[in-house]
Enzyme design. Structure first.
Site, short mmCIF file in Angstrom:
data_model
loop_
_atom_site.label_atom_id
_atom_site.label_comp_id
_atom_site.label_asym_id
_atom_site.label_seq_id
_atom_site.Cartn_x
_atom_site.Cartn_y
_atom_site.Cartn_z
N GLY A 60 0.77 -1.42 0.06
CA GLY A 60 -0.09 0.09 -0.06
C GLY A 60 0.79 1.36 -0.03
O GLY A 60 0.11 2.39 -0.24
N ASP A 61 2.11 1.36 0.18
CA ASP A 61 2.95 2.41 0.27
C ASP A 61 4.57 2.06 -0.16
O ASP A 61 5.13 2.44 0.86
CB ASP A 61 2.94 2.98 1.44
CG ASP A 61 3.56 4.44 1.60
OD1 ASP A 61 3.76 5.17 0.51
OD2 ASP A 61 3.64 4.98 2.50
N LEU A 62 4.63 1.14 -1.08
CA LEU A 62 5.72 0.54 -1.44
C LEU A 62 6.74 1.71 -1.97
O LEU A 62 7.16 1.29 -3.13
CB LEU A 62 5.72 -0.54 -1.91
CG LEU A 62 6.91 -1.59 -2.10
CD1 LEU A 62 7.19 -1.77 -0.51
CD2 LEU A 62 6.45 -2.94 -2.91
N ASN A 105 10.43 1.82 2.20
CA ASN A 105 9.69 0.93 3.07
C ASN A 105 9.85 -0.44 2.78
O ASN A 105 8.89 -1.30 3.10
CB ASN A 105 8.10 1.39 2.86
CG ASN A 105 7.66 2.32 3.63
OD1 ASN A 105 8.56 2.82 4.47
ND2 ASN A 105 6.52 2.94 3.39
#
Ligand code: ADP
Length: 289
Positions: free
Chosen positions: A195-197, A201
């Site tokens: 979701g926030d790659l 991360n």
């Protein structure tokens, strides 16, 4: 500077005395520390904001959901709580190193394994969570376009209007958003995605094992993660070559990738301000006029 009573609280949680607490750099949202006991090290995030406990609780659940898939690792969480005005998230400390191309290949394979697990028929998640420090709505929809427009694009567009970063005439109608997405979205199966790659991360442990950190998980189209990897320069070719043995990689000219990156650009507009305005406007005009 951490108070001695907070330190004492943490040593009770760990059932072990703490020898030192060192700051760790790199966090965008919270303060990060390495907590040393005589036996082990732990990673600690601390945040004083009113929403921080909820943010950490959803981060904990996201990390646990990734671990439960047994496809790619995420740090094990030990505790999440509040001490006086400080919310905190305490987890396994991962000693990191610079990745080799072999390890980035493993990251590509393991991310594809995560994406290959299809679960249920709906897009969304069991609860809302956060993208950076912004709320992310995960209400379930059985249709991917409806999910993406209602839970991703519209809330960020609304926030940008409230923050006066966009004006009404720059915001497409719901109908235009639905039509624009519909044209390029295929039939997809819901997959658990990070979701926030972005490149900050994931980490590679000293033993060469990839870990996902700081997730904003939900069941969505796996290409969303790929689009995010490509937003700021892209990951290495070893990663994409490995991933593409499982799924085709969104090419640089792909319209769907643009529309998936639009969400992240809106998030950046809302978090960091007007420098993201030109990219947002260009995509809105190209796909939703
Ligand atoms: P924030 O949510 O504030 O952005 P992150 O979760 O991204 O914080 O963590 C900040 C930095 O700390 C990361 O860039 C990473 O290098 C490091 N980090 C994150 N999790 C761990 C961990 N479990 N062990 C060791 N280092 C970590």
């Amino acid at each position: 500077m951490m108070s001695s009573s907070f330190k004492e609280h943490l040593s009770q949680v760990l059932a072990s005395s703490i020898s030192k607490i060192e700051p760790v750099s790199g966090g965008d949202i919270s303060k990060a520390y390495c907590v040393h006991t005589s036996m082990q090290r732990f990673f600690l995030k601390v945040n004083e904001s009113g929403f921080a406990l909820e943010m950490f609780l959803t981060e904990k659940k996201g990390l646990e959901s990734i671990n439960l898939t047994k496809t790619i690792k995420a740090p094990e969480v030990l505790d999440c709580g509040q001490y006086k005005s400080s919310s905190y998230l305490l987890m396994e400390f991962i000693e990191t190193k610079n990745p080799t191309s072999k390890e980035l290949e493993t990251l590509g394979h393991q991310l594809a394994d995560l994406h290959a697990l299809s679960a249920g028929d709906s897009f969304g998640w069991s609860q809302d969570n956060y993208i950076g420090s912004l709320p992310q709505s995960n209400k379930n929809h059985s249709d991917w376009t409806l999910f993406y427009v209602h839970e991703r694009l519209l809330p960020q567009l609304k926030m940008a209007k409230e923050k006066r970063l966009l004006i009404s005439s720059e915001i497409p109608s719901e109908g235009n958003l639905l039509n624009g997405c519909e044209r390029f979205f295929p039939t997809v199966k819901p997959a658990l995605i990070h979701g926030d790659l972005w490149s900050g991360n994931y980490i590679i442990s000293a033993q060469g094992v990839p870990y996902l950190i700081d997730p904003a998980v939900y069941f969505g189209h796996h290409e969303v993660d790929l689009a995010m990897t490509q937003l700021f320069g892209g990951f290495s070719s070893s990663f994409y070559n490995a991933y593409s043995e499982h799924f085709p990689v969104v090419t640089l000219q792909n319209e769907r990738k643009d529309i998936y990156q639009l969400y992240y650009l809106l998030v950046h507009l809302n978090l960091f301000g007007r420098s993201y305005y030109p990219s947002v406007i260009q995509l809105l005009k190209t796909y939703f006029n």
